[in-house]
Design a protein around this motif. Structure first.
Motif, PDB file in Angstrom:
ATOM      1  N   TYR A 110      60.649  51.864  53.325  1.00  0.00           N
ATOM      2  CA  TYR A 110      60.667  51.363  54.692  1.00  0.00           C
ATOM      3  C   TYR A 110      60.274  52.444  55.700  1.00  0.00           C
ATOM      4  O   TYR A 110      59.972  52.121  56.849  1.00  0.00           O
ATOM      5  CB  TYR A 110      62.046  50.801  55.036  1.00  0.00           C
ATOM      6  N   ASP A 111      60.310  53.726  55.294  1.00  0.00           N
ATOM      7  CA  ASP A 111      59.814  54.790  56.167  1.00  0.00           C
ATOM      8  C   ASP A 111      58.295  54.848  56.173  1.00  0.00           C
ATOM      9  O   ASP A 111      57.674  55.042  57.218  1.00  0.00           O
ATOM     10  CB  ASP A 111      60.375  56.153  55.718  1.00  0.00           C
ATOM     11  N   VAL A 112      57.698  54.702  54.975  1.00  0.00           N
ATOM     12  CA  VAL A 112      56.245  54.814  54.842  1.00  0.00           C
ATOM     13  C   VAL A 112      55.549  53.496  55.154  1.00  0.00           C
ATOM     14  O   VAL A 112      54.489  53.469  55.787  1.00  0.00           O
ATOM     15  CB  VAL A 112      55.885  55.298  53.426  1.00  0.00           C
ATOM     16  N   LEU A 113      56.146  52.397  54.691  1.00  0.00           N
ATOM     17  CA  LEU A 113      55.556  51.069  54.883  1.00  0.00           C
ATOM     18  C   LEU A 113      56.551  50.196  55.641  1.00  0.00           C
ATOM     19  O   LEU A 113      57.231  49.349  55.048  1.00  0.00           O
ATOM     20  CB  LEU A 113      55.216  50.434  53.530  1.00  0.00           C
ATOM     21  N   PRO A 114      56.685  50.399  56.937  1.00  0.00           N
ATOM     22  CA  PRO A 114      57.661  49.610  57.699  1.00  0.00           C
ATOM     23  C   PRO A 114      57.238  48.162  57.811  1.00  0.00           C
ATOM     24  O   PRO A 114      56.057  47.824  57.699  1.00  0.00           O
ATOM     25  CB  PRO A 114      57.660  50.301  59.077  1.00  0.00           C
ATOM     26  N   PRO A 115      58.180  47.248  58.011  1.00  0.00           N
ATOM     27  CA  PRO A 115      57.824  45.834  58.202  1.00  0.00           C
ATOM     28  C   PRO A 115      56.910  45.657  59.415  1.00  0.00           C
ATOM     29  O   PRO A 115      57.079  46.296  60.443  1.00  0.00           O
ATOM     30  CB  PRO A 115      59.186  45.164  58.427  1.00  0.00           C
ATOM     31  N   GLY A 116      55.940  44.791  59.248  1.00  0.00           N
ATOM     32  CA  GLY A 116      54.950  44.589  60.293  1.00  0.00           C
ATOM     33  C   GLY A 116      53.678  45.359  60.045  1.00  0.00           C
ATOM     34  O   GLY A 116      52.617  45.001  60.549  1.00  0.00           O
ATOM     35  N   ALA A 117      53.760  46.459  59.259  1.00  0.00           N
ATOM     36  CA  ALA A 117      52.568  47.236  58.902  1.00  0.00           C
ATOM     37  C   ALA A 117      52.630  47.593  57.429  1.00  0.00           C
ATOM     38  O   ALA A 117      52.319  48.701  57.018  1.00  0.00           O
ATOM     39  CB  ALA A 117      52.483  48.498  59.749  1.00  0.00           C
ATOM     40  N   ALA A 118      53.068  46.631  56.610  1.00  0.00           N
ATOM     41  CA  ALA A 118      53.381  46.903  55.208  1.00  0.00           C
ATOM     42  C   ALA A 118      52.272  46.528  54.250  1.00  0.00           C
ATOM     43  O   ALA A 118      52.498  46.482  53.056  1.00  0.00           O
ATOM     44  CB  ALA A 118      54.660  46.154  54.808  1.00  0.00           C
ATOM     45  N   TRP A 119      51.078  46.213  54.748  1.00  0.00           N
ATOM     46  CA  TRP A 119      49.995  45.882  53.827  1.00  0.00           C
ATOM     47  C   TRP A 119      49.593  47.115  53.036  1.00  0.00           C
ATOM     48  O   TRP A 119      49.385  48.195  53.590  1.00  0.00           O
ATOM     49  CB  TRP A 119      48.783  45.346  54.588  1.00  0.00           C
ATOM     50  N   ILE A 120      49.512  46.970  51.729  1.00  0.00           N
ATOM     51  CA  ILE A 120      49.109  48.077  50.859  1.00  0.00           C
ATOM     52  C   ILE A 120      47.613  48.276  50.978  1.00  0.00           C
ATOM     53  O   ILE A 120      46.838  47.318  50.894  1.00  0.00           O
ATOM     54  CB  ILE A 120      49.513  47.789  49.402  1.00  0.00           C
ATOM     55  N   GLY A 121      47.199  49.535  51.173  1.00  0.00           N
ATOM     56  CA  GLY A 121      45.792  49.839  51.365  1.00  0.00           C
ATOM     57  C   GLY A 121      44.999  49.783  50.070  1.00  0.00           C
ATOM     58  O   GLY A 121      45.538  49.628  48.963  1.00  0.00           O
ATOM     59  N   ILE A 122      43.697  49.949  50.216  1.00  0.00           N
ATOM     60  CA  ILE A 122      42.787  49.895  49.072  1.00  0.00           C
ATOM     61  C   ILE A 122      43.075  51.022  48.097  1.00  0.00           C
ATOM     62  O   ILE A 122      43.018  50.830  46.872  1.00  0.00           O
ATOM     63  CB  ILE A 122      41.327  49.947  49.557  1.00  0.00           C
ATOM     64  N   GLU A 123      43.397  52.193  48.603  1.00  0.00           N
ATOM     65  CA  GLU A 123      43.642  53.333  47.716  1.00  0.00           C
ATOM     66  C   GLU A 123      44.860  53.097  46.829  1.00  0.00           C
ATOM     67  O   GLU A 123      44.855  53.439  45.646  1.00  0.00           O
ATOM     68  CB  GLU A 123      43.830  54.607  48.551  1.00  0.00           C
ATOM     69  N   ARG A 124      45.897  52.493  47.397  1.00  0.00           N
ATOM     70  CA  ARG A 124      47.089  52.217  46.591  1.00  0.00           C
ATOM     71  C   ARG A 124      46.809  51.137  45.543  1.00  0.00           C
ATOM     72  O   ARG A 124      47.275  51.231  44.404  1.00  0.00           O
ATOM     73  CB  ARG A 124      48.247  51.807  47.490  1.00  0.00           C
ATOM     74  N   LEU A 125      46.067  50.116  45.917  1.00  0.00           N
ATOM     75  CA  LEU A 125      45.698  49.088  44.941  1.00  0.00           C
ATOM     76  C   LEU A 125      44.819  49.678  43.836  1.00  0.00           C
ATOM     77  O   LEU A 125      44.945  49.308  42.655  1.00  0.00           O
ATOM     78  CB  LEU A 125      44.974  47.944  45.639  1.00  0.00           C
ATOM     79  N   LYS A 126      43.946  50.584  44.196  1.00  0.00           N
ATOM     80  CA  LYS A 126      43.097  51.248  43.197  1.00  0.00           C
ATOM     81  C   LYS A 126      43.948  52.093  42.248  1.00  0.00           C
ATOM     82  O   LYS A 126      43.696  52.126  41.037  1.00  0.00           O
ATOM     83  CB  LYS A 126      42.065  52.117  43.909  1.00  0.00           C
ATOM     84  N   ALA A 127      44.958  52.771  42.798  1.00  0.00           N
ATOM     85  CA  ALA A 127      45.848  53.573  41.949  1.00  0.00           C
ATOM     86  C   ALA A 127      46.619  52.692  40.967  1.00  0.00           C
ATOM     87  O   ALA A 127      46.819  53.067  39.809  1.00  0.00           O
ATOM     88  CB  ALA A 127      46.817  54.367  42.822  1.00  0.00           C
ATOM     89  N   ILE A 128      47.032  51.501  41.404  1.00  0.00           N
ATOM     90  CA  ILE A 128      47.733  50.574  40.506  1.00  0.00           C
ATOM     91  C   ILE A 128      46.808  50.131  39.381  1.00  0.00           C
ATOM     92  O   ILE A 128      47.193  50.075  38.208  1.00  0.00           O
ATOM     93  CB  ILE A 128      48.256  49.367  41.295  1.00  0.00           C
ATOM     94  N   ALA A 129      45.556  49.821  39.733  1.00  0.00           N
ATOM     95  CA  ALA A 129      44.601  49.365  38.720  1.00  0.00           C
ATOM     96  C   ALA A 129      44.315  50.459  37.696  1.00  0.00           C
ATOM     97  O   ALA A 129      44.267  50.197  36.480  1.00  0.00           O
ATOM     98  CB  ALA A 129      43.311  48.917  39.395  1.00  0.00           C
ATOM     99  N   PHE A 130      44.142  51.695  38.148  1.00  0.00           N
ATOM    100  CA  PHE A 130      43.865  52.784  37.219  1.00  0.00           C
ATOM    101  C   PHE A 130      45.097  53.128  36.383  1.00  0.00           C
ATOM    102  O   PHE A 130      44.968  53.583  35.244  1.00  0.00           O
ATOM    103  CB  PHE A 130      43.389  54.020  37.983  1.00  0.00           C
ATOM    104  N   PHE A 131      46.289  52.935  36.942  1.00  0.00           N
ATOM    105  CA  PHE A 131      47.495  53.196  36.154  1.00  0.00           C
ATOM    106  C   PHE A 131      47.649  52.188  35.026  1.00  0.00           C
ATOM    107  O   PHE A 131      48.338  52.464  34.040  1.00  0.00           O
ATOM    108  CB  PHE A 131      48.728  53.165  37.055  1.00  0.00           C
ATOM    109  N   GLY A 132      46.991  51.015  35.157  1.00  0.00           N
ATOM    110  CA  GLY A 132      47.034  50.046  34.065  1.00  0.00           C
ATOM    111  C   GLY A 132      46.428  50.585  32.789  1.00  0.00           C
ATOM    112  O   GLY A 132      46.844  50.213  31.682  1.00  0.00           O
ATOM    113  N   GLY A 133      45.427  51.476  32.904  1.00  0.00           N
ATOM    114  CA  GLY A 133      44.857  52.092  31.713  1.00  0.00           C
ATOM    115  C   GLY A 133      45.821  53.024  31.013  1.00  0.00           C
ATOM    116  O   GLY A 133      45.680  53.283  29.814  1.00  0.00           O
TER     117      GLY A 133
END
Length: 257
Positions: A154-177
């Motif tokens: 809640y400090d980094v991604l507070p409500p109202g501005a909590a959309w995960i960016g492209i870089e974080r989604l990319k990190a999730i996809a690469f962690f799948g490997g």
């Protein structure tokens, strides 16, 4: 603020809004997301952690319940929670991959049972690995670390501005490997010896065509697999701890960047 003329309503609405992210995390995360965990327990834990979040962060929920902005904010909160739990779930998939590799080489692919993690049929060896990984996850206080990461998110991604960016989604996809890499490395000690045994059995079948391959190969594969698992399991347990730490590290990177 929201109508109905109740003084407790704003605080209750703030708690419900905070519980969206926490509840979504518990749905996707291992241990908390098991089908054996009642929904009542998850809701109770979400509410208890929600009180902690409200005490540590000044959360301001949307002013109106039935509004497009409120629906988008709730979707953003659910996305963050699902991402936090999904990253840990990826690391818990590594033992299942290892069990498929080892079980197929041992001839135990037909032995399956209900997995308590997701309520579906899975290899018996995979269920054993999954239970061991869950115990190791609890032994290193992984559940407490996950709760701490939820509160800190809640400090980094507070409500109202909590959309995960492209870089974080990319990190999730690469962690799948990493799940496939960790699964293959976890199965490497046993899988390599079983591969050598299959090569030897194949050479024997070519040298002596009259030899009953199933009468010799299947018992030998089972015996070698069980003995190798007993010998290599301490090392496999150490690597399972590495998998747990990598999953928690990836979750922390998702939260803190």
């Amino acid at each position: 603020m929201l109508g109905f003329g109740l003084s407790i309503e704003p605080q209750l609405w703030a708690l419900i809004f905070v519980m969206i992210r926490i509840g979504a995390t518990f749905i996707a995360a291992p241990v908390f997301g098991n089908v054996s965990v009642p929904v009542t327990v998850r809701v109770t834990l979400s509410g208890a952690i929600g009180f902690l979040v409200l005490a540590a962060h000044p959360i301001v929920p949307p002013q109106q319940i039935f509004a497009v902005s409120t629906i988008l904010s709730a979707a953003a909160e659910a996305l963050v929670g699902l991402a936090l739990g999904f990253v840990l779930q990826i690391s818990f998939a590594a033992p299942m991959i290892a069990a498929e590799v080892i079980g197929g080489a041992m001839g135990l692919g037909f032995a399956s049972s209900i997995d308590p993690q997701n309520g579906k049929s899975s290899p018996a060896l995979g269920q054993f690995f999954s239970i061991m990984l869950t115990l190791l996850f609890l032994s290193v206080d992984g559940h407490l670390i996950l709760i701490d990461l939820i509160v800190r998110s809640y400090d980094v991604l507070p409500p109202g501005a909590a959309w995960i960016g492209i870089e974080r989604l990319k990190a999730i996809a690469f962690f799948g490997g990493y799940a496939f890499l960790a699964g293959l490395l976890l199965a490497l000690p046993v899988g390599f010896l079983l591969l050598c045994l299959n090569i030897v059995v194949g050479m024997l079948s070519r040298a002596a065509p009259a030899l009953n391959l199933f009468a010799v190969g299947l018992p030998a594969s089972l015996a070698v697999g069980v003995v190798t698992l007993a010998i290599a399991f301490p090392t496999m347990g150490d690597y399972m701890l590495v998998i747990v730490r990598e999953g928690l590290s990836a979750t922390e990177n998702l939260v803190l960047g």
